[in-house]
Scaffold this motif. Structure first.
Motif, PDB file in Angstrom:
ATOM      1  N   HIS A 190       0.830  -1.211   0.000  1.00 22.30           N
ATOM      2  CA  HIS A 190       0.000   0.000   0.000  1.00 22.30           C
ATOM      3  C   HIS A 190       0.870   1.268   0.000  1.00 22.30           C
ATOM      4  O   HIS A 190       0.679   2.171  -0.825  1.00 22.30           O
ATOM      5  CB  HIS A 190      -0.905  -0.039   1.237  1.00 22.30           C
ATOM      6  CG  HIS A 190      -1.787   1.158   1.415  1.00 22.30           C
ATOM      7  ND1 HIS A 190      -3.148   1.121   1.217  1.00 22.30           N
ATOM      8  CD2 HIS A 190      -1.505   2.436   1.785  1.00 22.30           C
ATOM      9  CE1 HIS A 190      -3.661   2.318   1.460  1.00 22.30           C
ATOM     10  NE2 HIS A 190      -2.680   3.138   1.802  1.00 22.30           N
ATOM     11  N   GLU A 191       1.838   1.323   0.898  1.00 13.83           N
ATOM     12  CA  GLU A 191       2.671   2.536   0.996  1.00 13.83           C
ATOM     13  C   GLU A 191       3.544   2.711  -0.243  1.00 13.83           C
ATOM     14  O   GLU A 191       3.756   3.827  -0.722  1.00 13.83           O
ATOM     15  CB  GLU A 191       3.547   2.492   2.261  1.00 13.83           C
ATOM     16  CG  GLU A 191       2.764   2.393   3.571  1.00 13.83           C
ATOM     17  CD  GLU A 191       1.668   3.422   3.714  1.00 13.83           C
ATOM     18  OE1 GLU A 191       1.776   4.520   3.150  1.00 13.83           O
ATOM     19  OE2 GLU A 191       0.658   3.105   4.397  1.00 13.83           O
ATOM     20  N   HIS A 194       1.499   4.319  -2.966  1.00 11.62           N
ATOM     21  CA  HIS A 194       1.351   5.779  -2.837  1.00 11.62           C
ATOM     22  C   HIS A 194       2.528   6.496  -3.514  1.00 11.62           C
ATOM     23  O   HIS A 194       2.343   7.480  -4.234  1.00 11.62           O
ATOM     24  CB  HIS A 194       1.345   6.193  -1.362  1.00 11.62           C
ATOM     25  CG  HIS A 194      -0.003   6.089  -0.700  1.00 11.62           C
ATOM     26  ND1 HIS A 194      -1.173   6.485  -1.303  1.00 11.62           N
ATOM     27  CD2 HIS A 194      -0.362   5.651   0.535  1.00 11.62           C
ATOM     28  CE1 HIS A 194      -2.189   6.291  -0.481  1.00 11.62           C
ATOM     29  NE2 HIS A 194      -1.721   5.780   0.646  1.00 11.62           N
ATOM     30  N   GLU A 217      -6.235   6.335  -1.718  1.00 14.43           N
ATOM     31  CA  GLU A 217      -6.357   5.292  -0.697  1.00 14.43           C
ATOM     32  C   GLU A 217      -6.934   4.011  -1.274  1.00 14.43           C
ATOM     33  O   GLU A 217      -6.427   2.919  -1.030  1.00 14.43           O
ATOM     34  CB  GLU A 217      -7.238   5.792   0.451  1.00 14.43           C
ATOM     35  CG  GLU A 217      -6.584   6.851   1.298  1.00 14.43           C
ATOM     36  CD  GLU A 217      -5.198   6.452   1.764  1.00 14.43           C
ATOM     37  OE1 GLU A 217      -5.019   5.316   2.241  1.00 14.43           O
ATOM     38  OE2 GLU A 217      -4.280   7.269   1.624  1.00 14.43           O
ATOM     39  N   HIS A 281      -3.758   0.512   7.675  1.00 15.91           N
ATOM     40  CA  HIS A 281      -4.296   0.008   6.428  1.00 15.91           C
ATOM     41  C   HIS A 281      -4.819  -1.383   6.363  1.00 15.91           C
ATOM     42  O   HIS A 281      -5.935  -1.587   5.990  1.00 15.91           O
ATOM     43  CB  HIS A 281      -3.312   0.215   5.311  1.00 15.91           C
ATOM     44  CG  HIS A 281      -3.348   1.628   5.037  1.00 15.91           C
ATOM     45  ND1 HIS A 281      -4.461   2.229   4.566  1.00 15.91           N
ATOM     46  CD2 HIS A 281      -2.498   2.568   5.381  1.00 15.91           C
ATOM     47  CE1 HIS A 281      -4.260   3.492   4.559  1.00 15.91           C
ATOM     48  NE2 HIS A 281      -3.063   3.728   5.049  1.00 15.91           N
ATOM     49  N   HIS A 584      -3.210   8.753   7.439  1.00 13.51           N
ATOM     50  CA  HIS A 584      -2.987   7.468   8.077  1.00 13.51           C
ATOM     51  C   HIS A 584      -3.075   7.542   9.592  1.00 13.51           C
ATOM     52  O   HIS A 584      -3.032   6.544  10.264  1.00 13.51           O
ATOM     53  CB  HIS A 584      -1.637   6.892   7.644  1.00 13.51           C
ATOM     54  CG  HIS A 584      -1.657   6.561   6.187  1.00 13.51           C
ATOM     55  ND1 HIS A 584      -0.665   5.882   5.556  1.00 13.51           N
ATOM     56  CD2 HIS A 584      -2.587   6.815   5.253  1.00 13.51           C
ATOM     57  CE1 HIS A 584      -0.980   5.759   4.289  1.00 13.51           C
ATOM     58  NE2 HIS A 584      -2.126   6.318   4.082  1.00 13.51           N
TER      59      HIS A 584
HETATM   60 ZN   LIG Z   1      -2.696   5.166   2.370  1.00 15.28          ZN
END
Ligand SMILES: [Zn+2]
Length: 603
Positions: A190-191, A194, A217, A281, A584
């Motif tokens: 996820h990170e 981004h 997101e 997350h 976050h």
């Molecule tokens: Zn995020």
């Protein structure tokens, strides 16, 4: 004096023959997170990533692990680079049967934590580069992202553009157990996402609409989710869990209902860990799967917030995954008396996840560079996939995706030629290429700008606005089935800054409509209007698609300004640089550790 000969690319084996260097290597990671235990052991997976000559850290050509803990102000000494082997013969120090793994529990070994984040970040980057058919840059412009697997003691993890880093926290769960966010596959993916999406579509952090705020997101969760499900070990587990069978057994396809698949694929995963992390997350993935399709959710007040609205995007893609998987197994089951080997069932699931992941990433190139909506994402998914993968008969992924989104009330932004969700081609007969070199159009920003300027009429640009071409990227996209497509993608933005009292008098060609001035603004307050487009050229330098949000679109700008006014944007401006950290932190303890630039020796 001896002169060293230039090193040949490749390795020498017996005699003088050169063997090619291995393009990939494997590394052991935690399949999902430490709470997923099978037969008494944490489930690990062996994943394939690009091969390279690693330095201690591990530090590689795109990802550098810097194991500094700002909360305790200490460094973890990295493993000696020799444990990763050579580029000719890479080795995996944490392979399950290795001496290191037998001697020490990898969970207690910072070296394993470092390997886990390195390998998952590299795999995510490789997914992006394979899907887009080119190199993909990090958002901050540098070539190497730093990853701190134990950045601070806090239940948080985020991408920091300012620090060019992915920062993962750790915390105690209240029962004496230490939880490391760097050990959760979906949080790391996820990170990393981004940092990649922000590089490809930097304007998506601008204030615009509930959809745009939620897109970052939701998209990062989609990549995380599909990234986990494309790991064979995870799908093996999910199938065994859903059908209560062993990998070697035959599975009765009829037993794999959507409900059981959902249960096996997600509910069984990381329950405890998800609870400990509630608010971070991984847990949102588990919430998204519980969402029953409903066309009214998108208008409900609680789904206007970026995280909850992002869950709608995840849930739509997840529904598509589950229904495509179910349909595929039924089709195969019809020819085998309804029974299939469990391993085959798992392979199909991992294959569908991998393909959906590729589709989702590829869609980024077919999105407008500003003010994205979920409808744009559906159109981008369907159009880009049709270009690269004309034959969708195997899994009917386009049909399942459109249905998944429709279940939540989201329709594509476009349709053309009787095809729902296809972006409309530009007015081909009106375009001129008289003053541009086709070849330069594939790599030169100024050449693309000349093309835009010459065609500003037919392409609907505003000639009063500041216009800038972002990137020009040639791509060679190869489908998993071997189909190759060459195209060049470029994008541009248009920016027009006006006073509030000028808004309603802006001339808009072709319509008598005007951009509505939001209530409560003083005459002198400035408003920045944004627009832009993605340009997709074919291999001969002809424009195929112009995916745009016109700057002077009265309806779109009026809606955006009304939303921003309602959200209080004109009263208080958020700092985009702090956005990911702030996002976050939702639902978490309010105090952030004092992680200042001075404390980061790697700067
Ligand atoms: Zn995020």
């Amino acid at each position: 004096m001896t002169r060293s000969r230039p090193r040949a690319r490749g390795r020498r084996t017996a005699g003088t023959a050169l063997a090619p260097l291995p393009p990939t290597r494997t590394m052991t990671i935690i399949a999902q997170d430490p709470s997923l235990v099978v037969n008494g052991a944490m489930l690990t997976a062996s994943i394939t990533i690009p091969n390279e000559r690693l330095s201690a850290g591990p530090r590689g050509y795109r990802v550098q692990v810097v194991d500094y803990d700002a909360s305790s102000n200490r460094w973890f000494v990295p493993l000696d680079a020799s444990v990763y082997g050579s580029i000719e013969e890479p080795s995996d120090p944490y392979e399950p049967t290795s001496r290191r793994t037998r001697r020490q529990d990898p969970l207690d070994d910072p070296g394993f934590h470092a390997q886990n984040v390195y390998a998952i970040a590299m795999r995510t980057l490789a997914h992006f580069e394979r899907a887009l058919g080119r190199r993909v840059s990090w958002s901050f412009g540098g070539h190497q992202v730093k990853i701190a697997p134990h950045a601070f003691e806090e239940a948080n993890a985020f991408y920091s553009k300012e620090n060019e880093a992915l920062l993962f926290g750790y915390f105690d769960d209240g029962h004496g157990r230490r939880i490391f966010t760097c050990l959760s596959h979906d949080i790391v993916a996820h990170e990393t996402t981004h940092a990649l999406v922000d590089g490809l579509r930097p304007r998506y952090l601008e204030p615009s609409s509930p959809d745009q705020a939620a897109f970052h997101e939701g998209f990062a969760d989609v990549v995380a989710l599909l990234s986990v499900f494309s790991v064979h070990e995870v799908v093996d587990y999910a199938v065994a869990h859903a059908t209560r069978s062993r990998r070697t057994r035959m599975v009765d396809v009829a037993r794999l209902t959507i409900e059981r698949l959902q249960d096996g694929v997600l509910f069984g995963l990381g329950e405890q860990f998800g609870e400990a992390l509630s608010g971070v997350h991984g847990s949102s993935l588990r919430r998204s799967v519980r969402l029953k399709p409903s066309v009214t959710l998108k208008d409900a007040p609680e789904y206007q917030q970026e995280h909850t609205r992002g869950e709608l995007l995840v849930a739509a893609v997840l529904q598509a995954f589950l229904s495509a998987y179910r349909e595929r197994l039924q089709t195969l089951g019809l020819t085998t008396d309804g029974r299939l080997p469990a391993s085959r069932v798992a392979e199909e699931g991992a294959d569908i996840a991998e393909r959906l992941l590729t589709m989702a990433i590829r869609a980024l190139d077919y999105l407008p560079p500003t003010d994205v909506t979920f409808g744009d994402f559906i159109s981008a998914l369907l159009t880009s996939d049709r270009e690269t993968r004309p034959d969708d008969s195997r899994y009917r992924l386009r049909t399942h995706l459109a249905a998944g989104f429709a279940g939540f009330g989201f329709e594509p932004s476009s349709s053309f030629g009787g095809e729902v969700g296809r972006w409309e081609p530009p007015p081909l007969e009106e375009l001129t290429y008289a003053y541009v070199h086709r070849e330069s159009l594939q790599r030169d920003r100024d050449e693309v700008f000349r093309f835009l300027w010459d065609n500003r009429g037919p392409l609907g640009l505003c000639d009063q606005a500041y216009t800038e071409v972002g990137a020009v990227r040639p791509c060679q996209r190869v489908d998993l089935d071997g189909f190759t497509l060459r195209e060049t993608v470029a994008d541009y933005v248009q920016i027009l800054t006006v006073r509030a009292d000028e808004l309603e008098s802006l001339p808009i060609p072709g319509t008598r409509k005007r951009i509505r001035r939001p209530a409560g603004l003083d005459d002198w307050q400035t408003i920045r209007l944004l627009g832009g487009g993605a340009l997709i050229f074919d291999e001969f330098g002809h424009l195929k698609y112009h995916v745009r949000n016109a700057l002077l679109s009265p309806d779109r700008q009026s809606t955006r300004l009304a939303h921003l006014t309602e959200a209080g944007f004109f009263e208080h401006r958020a700092d985009a640089g702090e956005r990911f950290a702030a996002l976050h932190m939702k639902g978490l303890r309010p105090s952030m550790p004092a992680v200042t630039r001075e404390e980061r020796p790697w700067r």
